[in-house]
Design a protein around this motif. Structure first.
Motif, short mmCIF file in Angstrom:
data_model
loop_
_atom_site.label_atom_id
_atom_site.label_comp_id
_atom_site.label_asym_id
_atom_site.label_seq_id
_atom_site.Cartn_x
_atom_site.Cartn_y
_atom_site.Cartn_z
N UNK A 30 31.45 -52.25 6.42
CA UNK A 30 30.50 -51.13 6.34
C UNK A 30 31.27 -49.84 6.11
N UNK A 31 30.97 -49.20 4.99
CA UNK A 31 31.62 -47.92 4.67
C UNK A 31 30.82 -46.77 5.27
N UNK A 32 29.52 -46.85 5.10
CA UNK A 32 28.64 -45.76 5.52
C UNK A 32 27.30 -46.38 5.90
N UNK A 33 26.64 -45.81 6.90
CA UNK A 33 25.31 -46.29 7.29
C UNK A 33 25.36 -47.21 8.50
N UNK A 34 24.21 -47.86 8.77
CA UNK A 34 24.13 -48.77 9.92
C UNK A 34 23.37 -50.03 9.51
N UNK A 35 23.73 -51.14 10.15
CA UNK A 35 23.11 -52.42 9.80
C UNK A 35 22.66 -53.11 11.08
N UNK A 36 21.42 -53.63 11.03
CA UNK A 36 20.93 -54.40 12.18
C UNK A 36 21.10 -55.89 11.87
N UNK A 37 21.70 -56.61 12.82
CA UNK A 37 21.86 -58.06 12.65
C UNK A 37 20.91 -58.74 13.63
N UNK A 38 20.08 -59.65 13.12
CA UNK A 38 19.06 -60.24 13.98
C UNK A 38 18.84 -61.70 13.63
N UNK A 44 9.71 -64.89 16.69
CA UNK A 44 10.11 -63.74 17.50
C UNK A 44 11.53 -63.33 17.12
N UNK A 45 11.68 -62.04 16.80
CA UNK A 45 13.00 -61.56 16.36
C UNK A 45 13.86 -61.15 17.56
N UNK A 46 15.13 -61.52 17.53
CA UNK A 46 16.07 -61.03 18.55
C UNK A 46 17.17 -60.27 17.83
N UNK A 47 17.36 -59.02 18.22
CA UNK A 47 18.43 -58.23 17.60
C UNK A 47 19.75 -58.59 18.28
N UNK A 48 20.70 -59.03 17.46
CA UNK A 48 22.01 -59.42 18.02
C UNK A 48 22.94 -58.22 18.13
N UNK A 49 22.69 -57.22 17.28
CA UNK A 49 23.55 -56.04 17.36
C UNK A 49 23.29 -55.07 16.22
N UNK A 50 23.77 -53.85 16.42
CA UNK A 50 23.71 -52.85 15.35
C UNK A 50 25.16 -52.49 15.02
N UNK A 51 25.48 -52.56 13.74
CA UNK A 51 26.88 -52.35 13.34
C UNK A 51 27.01 -51.08 12.52
N UNK A 52 28.18 -50.47 12.60
CA UNK A 52 28.39 -49.20 11.91
C UNK A 52 29.68 -49.18 11.10
N UNK A 53 30.07 -48.03 10.57
CA UNK A 53 31.23 -47.92 9.70
C UNK A 53 32.50 -48.54 10.28
N UNK A 54 33.22 -49.25 9.44
CA UNK A 54 34.48 -49.88 9.85
C UNK A 54 34.27 -51.31 10.33
N UNK A 55 33.04 -51.70 10.60
CA UNK A 55 32.82 -53.06 11.11
C UNK A 55 32.62 -54.07 9.98
#
Ligand code: C2E
Ligand code: CA
Ligand code: CA
Length: 411
Positions: A30-38, A44-55
């Motif tokens: 990830x260069x810029x922005x945010x991503x939700x992993x689910x 039923x959705x379960x969010x595993x995490x939110x990732x940001x730049x550098x990940x």
């Protein structure tokens, strides 16, 4: 997009980057922005995490080539750099087999947990697992490297007990003074007599010991044992009125870097009472190259009175600047150079040049791997001080080394 190689991709806020079950053809940074992993189970959705730049995102699929295990959605406008499978596969195949095995086991365990969490069935059978392993695991080399990893683990755990169980022995190869063909010293060479495998080659276990911290206690044992044996050698030399001899001990960078080596050296010298100038430490160019503190270590060792030999000279980088900057006493010319000198004039000239250069810098020279009488004669003509090799003796158990010393005195 498929088949097209783009190094960066933009995903607008709210768009799907990939979904669970998709074929995983790349990973992302990830260069810029945010991503939700689910992940979802029964709708039923379960969010595993939110990732940001550098990940890093989506890496599992390019390692084991299985479908995506979760979905990824851009939360903001998001720029991702693409990592292709080719970028990863070659590196994985070249990696240490132990690391590769651990990575695979961890990944498989994670996928199984995730499947269970998603309401999926039990673990795959071994056959199913095999069928799925592609990027990392289907090639023959992977199967054999798994075996290598397991063999390495076994060797390593056996090595751990080897000192306590007295499975090591030091062998001694005579180093001959070419002016009178008498014994000037011995090189200590370690041998491992494994309770099941028998004789294990140092080429095999030294490398494993080096990869772990095991080289440190093994090296400490070598140094202590070599100093004790040197006392006995010199008692015999004294009895037959021969000049005192020296012992050469191989020391690896790993040992110096442990931080205890210089104290171990002090302890062994003090405990055995051997004269420090009778002990020579054999180091290689790679030690000088790879460790920033090498110069300090060598100075400290020399301040304790021991001497330093540069081993395998000519096989590494042979940067001549080492010869200027490092306080060494002896150059050991590798067997590869002396091997053909009696049948090839160019080899012979090269060895003569090395011997001259060493003398100009006040080092003495040991030629290694001498197997023929002609080699000894040519080296003596060049003014080379010492020779070592099968022509004189193979590495010998200490009792036979003593016999060799006695018979050399008698001559
Ligand atoms: P090295 O220090 O270059 O040791 C010389 C190797 O060449 C020895 O193999 C010796 O047996 C072999 N050799 C001697 N003369 C001849 C000859 O005329 N012809 C041929 N073909 N070979 C000859 P060895 O004992 O198997 O040792 C291999 C390497 O293992 C050593 O290479 C050294 O790097 C390492 N090693 C051995 N003992 C120790 C130790 O106590 N500590 C450390 N750190 N390394 C050790
Ligand atoms: Ca050596
Ligand atoms: Ca050598």
């Amino acid at each position: 997009m498929k088949g097209e190689v783009l190094s960066k991709r933009l995903f607008r806020a709210g768009t799907v980057i990939f979904e669970g079950g998709d074929v995983g053809d790349c990973a992302y940074v990830i260069e810029r922005g945010r991503v939700e992993v689910a992940t979802s189970y029964n709708g039923a959705k379960t969010v595993l995490g939110v990732m940001g730049p550098g990940e890093i995102l989506g890496d599992m699929a390019i390692i084991d080539d299985e479908p995506r295990s979760a979905s990824a959605i851009a939360i903001d406008d998001t720029v991702l750099t693409v990592i292709t499978p080719e970028q990863v596969t070659t590196r994985l195949q070249e990696a240490d087999p132990v690391l590769r095995l651990l990575l695979m086991v961890t990944l498989e365990r994670y996928r199984n947990e995730l499947r269970r969490f998603q309401g999926g069935g039990t673990r795959d059978t071994p056959a199913e697992r095999k069928g799925k392993r592609r990027a990392l695991l289907t090639q023959d080399i992977i199967a054999s490297s798994q075996q290598t990893a397991i063999d390495k683990f076994k060797l390593e755990s056996d090595l751990r007990g080897a000192i306590a169980n007295n499975e090591f022995q030091l062998y001694y190869q005579p180093i001959i003074a070419l002016d009178g063909e008498t014994v000037a010293g011995f090189e200590a060479l370690i041998r491992w007599i494994h309770p099941e495998r028998g004789f294990v080659n140092p080429g095999e276990f030294i490398a494993v010991a080096e990869e772990t911290a095991l080289m440190v206690p093994i090296g400490r044992w070598v140094l202590q044992q070599a100093c004790e044996d040197l006392k006995t050698f010199n008692d015999v030399a004294g009895e037959c009125e021969a000049p005192p001899i020296f012992v050469s001990v191989n020391v690896s960078g790993r040992q110096f870097a442990s931080g205890t080596f210089l104290d171990d050296l002090r302890t062994s010298l003090a405990a055995t009472g051997v004269k420090p100038e009778r002990v020579k430490l054999e180091i290689t160019e790679s030690l000088l190259m790879n460790y920033a503190h090498a110069l300090d270590w060598i100075r400290d060792a020399r301040d304790q009175g021991v001497r330093i030999a540069l081993d395998d000279f000519g096989t590494g980088y042979s940067s001549l600047s080492y010869l200027l900057h490092f306080p060494i006493d002896t150059l050991k010319v590798d067997r590869a150079f002396v091997e053909h000198m009696h049948e090839d004039a160019r080899s012979s000239s090269l060895v003569a040049a090395i011997v001259n250069m060493a003398h100009t810098l006040s080092f003495d020279v040991v030629a290694e791997g001498i197997e023929e009488a002609e080699q000894s004669a040519a080296l003596a003509d060049m003014g080379c001080e010492f020779a070592q090799g099968y022509r004189y003796a193979r590495p010998l158990p200490s009792s036979e080394a003593l016999d060799f010393l006695r018979s050399s005195c008698a001559r």
